[in-house]
Motif scaffolding. Structure first.
Motif, short mmCIF file in Angstrom:
data_model
loop_
_atom_site.label_atom_id
_atom_site.label_comp_id
_atom_site.label_asym_id
_atom_site.label_seq_id
_atom_site.Cartn_x
_atom_site.Cartn_y
_atom_site.Cartn_z
N PRO A 7 18.36 -6.37 20.21
CA PRO A 7 18.19 -5.09 19.49
C PRO A 7 19.49 -4.68 18.82
O PRO A 7 20.59 -4.89 19.35
CB PRO A 7 17.82 -4.10 20.62
CG PRO A 7 17.37 -4.95 21.75
CD PRO A 7 18.12 -6.24 21.64
N LEU A 8 19.38 -4.10 17.65
CA LEU A 8 20.56 -3.63 16.93
C LEU A 8 21.17 -2.43 17.63
O LEU A 8 20.47 -1.60 18.20
CB LEU A 8 20.18 -3.24 15.50
CG LEU A 8 19.65 -4.38 14.62
CD1 LEU A 8 19.22 -3.83 13.26
CD2 LEU A 8 20.72 -5.46 14.44
N LEU A 9 22.48 -2.35 17.58
CA LEU A 9 23.19 -1.23 18.21
C LEU A 9 23.54 -0.13 17.21
O LEU A 9 24.04 0.93 17.60
CB LEU A 9 24.46 -1.72 18.90
CG LEU A 9 24.25 -2.77 20.00
CD1 LEU A 9 25.59 -3.11 20.65
CD2 LEU A 9 23.25 -2.28 21.03
N THR A 10 23.27 -0.38 15.94
CA THR A 10 23.51 0.64 14.91
C THR A 10 22.33 0.67 13.95
O THR A 10 21.64 -0.33 13.74
CB THR A 10 24.80 0.35 14.11
OG1 THR A 10 24.65 -0.90 13.42
CG2 THR A 10 26.02 0.32 15.01
N ASP A 11 22.11 1.83 13.36
CA ASP A 11 21.11 1.96 12.28
C ASP A 11 21.76 1.71 10.92
O ASP A 11 21.08 1.30 9.98
CB ASP A 11 20.50 3.36 12.29
CG ASP A 11 19.67 3.62 13.53
OD1 ASP A 11 18.96 2.70 13.97
OD2 ASP A 11 19.72 4.75 14.08
N ARG A 12 23.05 1.99 10.85
CA ARG A 12 23.78 1.76 9.60
C ARG A 12 24.82 0.68 9.84
O ARG A 12 25.77 0.86 10.61
CB ARG A 12 24.45 3.06 9.14
CG ARG A 12 23.48 4.00 8.48
CD ARG A 12 24.11 5.31 8.08
NE ARG A 12 25.38 5.16 7.39
CZ ARG A 12 26.06 6.20 6.87
NH1 ARG A 12 25.56 7.43 6.98
NH2 ARG A 12 27.21 6.01 6.26
N PRO A 13 24.69 -0.45 9.18
CA PRO A 13 25.61 -1.57 9.41
C PRO A 13 27.03 -1.28 8.96
O PRO A 13 27.97 -1.99 9.36
CB PRO A 13 24.99 -2.71 8.59
CG PRO A 13 24.12 -2.04 7.58
CD PRO A 13 23.60 -0.80 8.24
N ASP A 14 27.22 -0.24 8.13
CA ASP A 14 28.57 0.08 7.66
C ASP A 14 29.36 0.89 8.68
O ASP A 14 30.55 1.15 8.48
CB ASP A 14 28.50 0.86 6.34
CG ASP A 14 27.72 2.16 6.47
OD1 ASP A 14 26.64 2.14 7.08
OD2 ASP A 14 28.20 3.19 5.95
N LEU A 15 28.71 1.29 9.79
CA LEU A 15 29.38 2.12 10.79
C LEU A 15 29.51 1.36 12.10
O LEU A 15 28.67 0.53 12.44
CB LEU A 15 28.58 3.40 11.04
CG LEU A 15 28.38 4.34 9.85
CD1 LEU A 15 27.52 5.52 10.26
CD2 LEU A 15 29.71 4.81 9.28
N SER A 16 30.57 1.68 12.84
CA SER A 16 30.74 1.10 14.17
C SER A 16 29.72 1.70 15.12
O SER A 16 29.06 2.70 14.81
CB SER A 16 32.16 1.37 14.69
OG SER A 16 32.30 2.76 15.00
N VAL A 17 29.59 1.11 16.29
CA VAL A 17 28.63 1.60 17.28
C VAL A 17 28.93 3.06 17.62
O VAL A 17 28.02 3.90 17.67
CB VAL A 17 28.68 0.74 18.56
CG1 VAL A 17 27.82 1.36 19.66
CG2 VAL A 17 28.20 -0.68 18.26
N TYR A 18 30.19 3.39 17.86
CA TYR A 18 30.56 4.77 18.21
C TYR A 18 30.30 5.73 17.06
O TYR A 18 29.71 6.80 17.23
CB TYR A 18 32.03 4.81 18.64
CG TYR A 18 32.59 6.20 18.80
CD1 TYR A 18 32.01 7.12 19.67
CD2 TYR A 18 33.75 6.59 18.11
CE1 TYR A 18 32.54 8.39 19.84
CE2 TYR A 18 34.27 7.86 18.27
CZ TYR A 18 33.68 8.76 19.13
OH TYR A 18 34.20 10.01 19.28
N TRP A 19 30.71 5.32 15.86
CA TRP A 19 30.53 6.22 14.71
C TRP A 19 29.05 6.44 14.41
O TRP A 19 28.65 7.54 14.06
CB TRP A 19 31.26 5.63 13.48
CG TRP A 19 32.73 5.93 13.47
CD1 TRP A 19 33.63 5.63 14.44
CD2 TRP A 19 33.44 6.60 12.43
NE1 TRP A 19 34.88 6.07 14.09
CE2 TRP A 19 34.80 6.67 12.85
CE3 TRP A 19 33.10 7.12 11.20
CZ2 TRP A 19 35.80 7.26 12.07
CZ3 TRP A 19 34.09 7.70 10.41
CH2 TRP A 19 35.42 7.78 10.85
N ASP A 20 28.26 5.39 14.54
CA ASP A 20 26.84 5.52 14.18
C ASP A 20 26.05 6.29 15.25
O ASP A 20 25.17 7.08 14.92
CB ASP A 20 26.22 4.14 13.99
CG ASP A 20 24.81 4.23 13.42
OD1 ASP A 20 24.61 4.96 12.42
OD2 ASP A 20 23.90 3.59 13.98
N ASN A 21 26.39 6.08 16.51
CA ASN A 21 25.58 6.67 17.58
C ASN A 21 26.09 8.01 18.09
O ASN A 21 25.38 8.69 18.82
CB ASN A 21 25.49 5.69 18.76
CG ASN A 21 24.63 4.49 18.43
OD1 ASN A 21 23.41 4.57 18.46
ND2 ASN A 21 25.27 3.37 18.09
#
Length: 496
Positions: A7-21
């Motif tokens: 499963p992907l850990l982000t919805d936006r690939p341009d953002l890091s896991v912390y920034w996106d979530n």
């Protein structure tokens, strides 16, 4: 066997896991609330830096002109809050927007001179909350006045009062409404008291120890309509007492309203009062039903307010007594979410009071059959000289045999004799047991007596009016401060 994809850990690939979530979600939830007061506070801060001679006029004027452009975008609705991943939070977003408005790079900004994200966030959040407090107080005090008017109007409307969900004693709708008005007034006073604690400026405390730059925090406080500035720069940033008080008050308002909603739901079920069409949903299968679901929703909303209070306290409890996200930033969403809920809740409560219509109240015989008059019988005997416990026992035995509508003189005389009480008191027993309307003449202050209820309603009306005037004065004060600040900022910007 095919290995399943991760499963992907982000919805936006341009953002890091912390920034996106987290950061993106936090920004989208907070920016529209916190950005406007950040700009307003910055207008005051820059004006102070100029007034104290800390910034050269050319730089302060340029900043003020850029901030006024940001303020104009906010007020005319052009400001957008898009998280593009270039900055992490509303604090840096404002710097980015200001630099662009000034036509300079962020490295050339002075807006954060002698100021931290800590005191700016604390100040802006107080500015948000103080207006929300006044919005809530306005509605609570209006509902109190409306409840007082219903108390006055229905001071003679006899009903059965309950304790522990069992018929207890006669009372009136006016008596209940007078009590509700008193509770709402208590909440209104509490909100205005919290406002006084909230309206203290933390700006100038910087990270938490102040600054070596010779700033004037009192000037900033005055420009923003704060009643005073901080006394301890540490508490100004680390403190959370005002948050906890507001969270508790918001939960309290909804809890009281939910309790009344449950009583009102029962009155509607009894047919004592009307079920307003606007507050119902029709049954999907039973055509005769009007379901007053708004009352159920209000009880659920009170539960959510209690949950937000718990979340606020849990966050603060888990933080250190210092600047920490647990005790400051992370509680913001709970408080302004609860504020929005309180406003919607009290609007619905006051709407119900506005449509309150009495239908068929219980007649005297129905009240008597419920046993509600038996306390009056025991008290009448006690006033006539019978020891209270003896009177209580006699009346209890009488009610076990029949309700007062069926009591005969012979029964009463026999019961009195069994208790070694004079048979001459039989008429007193029968009169007290069959006339619930006696309470309408009760002179005791605060009782269901018509004069007492009217006095309660008059006092509540007067108090609600006085508190509403005070709330309006407080709002006018911060509005006037804003107008004066914008005028000064425009004068400074003209020098750019």
């Amino acid at each position: 066997m095919t290995t399943p994809s991760r499963p992907l850990l982000t919805d936006r690939p341009d953002l890091s896991v912390y920034w996106d979530n987290h950061l993106r979600d936090a920004f989208e939830e907070a920016a529209a609330n916190i950005y406007p007061p950040m700009v307003e506070a910055s207008l005051a801060h820059v004006w102070m830096l100029d007034d104290e001679g800390i910034l050269p006029r050319v730089r302060s004027a340029r900043l003020e002109k850029g901030l006024l452009e940001l303020w104009e975008r906010i007020t005319d609705g052009r400001q957008e809050y898009a998280f593009d991943g270039s900055v992490e939070d509303p604090y840096y977003f404002m710097e980015q927007q200001l630099a662009a408005a000034c036509g300079i790079s962020t490295s050339e900004l002075d807006v954060q001179l002698a100021r931290s994200r800590n005191d700016l966030d604390a100040g802006a959040f107080r500015m948000v909350l103080r207006r929300q407090i006044l919005d809530q107080a306005d509605l609570v005090l209006q509902a109190a006045a409306d409840a007082a008017e219903l108390a006055r109007r229905h001071s003679d409307a006899l009903i059965i009062g309950f304790t522990h969900r069992r018929p207890a004693q006669p009372t009136t709708i006016g008596h209940v409404m007078g009590g509700l008005a008193e509770a709402l007034l208590s909440q209104g006073r509490e909100l205005l008291d919290i406002y006084a604690e909230m309206n203290v400026s933390p700006l100038g405390s910087a990270a938490f120890t102040g600054s070596d730059v010779p700033i004037n925090p009192q000037t900033v406080a005055d420009l923003l309509g704060f009643d005073s500035t901080f006394t301890s720069s540490y508490e100004a940033v680390a403190g959370a007492e005002h948050f906890m008080r507001l969270a508790a008050a918001q939960a309290r308002i909804c809890a009281t309203g939910a309790r009344f909603s449950r009583v009102l739901l029962e009155w509607m079920t009894f047919g004592w009062v009307a079920t307003p069409d606007a507050y119902t949903q029709g049954s999907s299968i039973m055509p005769q039903k009007k379901n007053p679901v708004v009352l159920e929703h209000m009880v659920s909303m009170a539960g959510a307010a209690a949950a937000d209070m718990s979340a606020t306290y849990a966050n603060i409890n888990s933080g250190w007594y210092e600047d920490s996200n647990n005790a400051t930033t992370d509680v913001q969403k709970h408080l302004w979410r609860a504020s929005d809920r309180v406003i919607r809740f009290v609007r619905m409560l006051d709407g119900l009071l506005g449509e309150f219509t009495v239908l068929r109240l219980p007649d005297k015989a129905e009240i008597v059959r419920s046993g509600a008059t038996t306390t009056s019988v025991a008290e009448a005997l006690a006033v006539a000289g019978v020891p209270w416990r003896g009177a209580h026992d006699v009346v209890g035995r009488l009610f076990k045999s029949a309700d007062p509508t069926a009591w005969s003189r012979e029964q009463v005389t026999e019961a009195l004799a069994a208790g070694n009480i004079s048979a001459d008191l039989a008429d007193l027993v029968l009169a007290a047991g069959t006339d619930p309307g006696r309470i309408l003449d009760r002179p005791q202050a605060g009782s269901p007596g018509i004069k007492a209820v009217t006095a309660t309603a008059d006092l509540a009306t007067e108090t609600a009016r006085a508190l509403a005037v005070r709330a309006a004065e407080l709002r006018a004060g911060i509005d006037a401060a804003r107008a004066a600040l914008l005028e000064r900022a425009q004068a400074l910007a003209a020098a750019a």
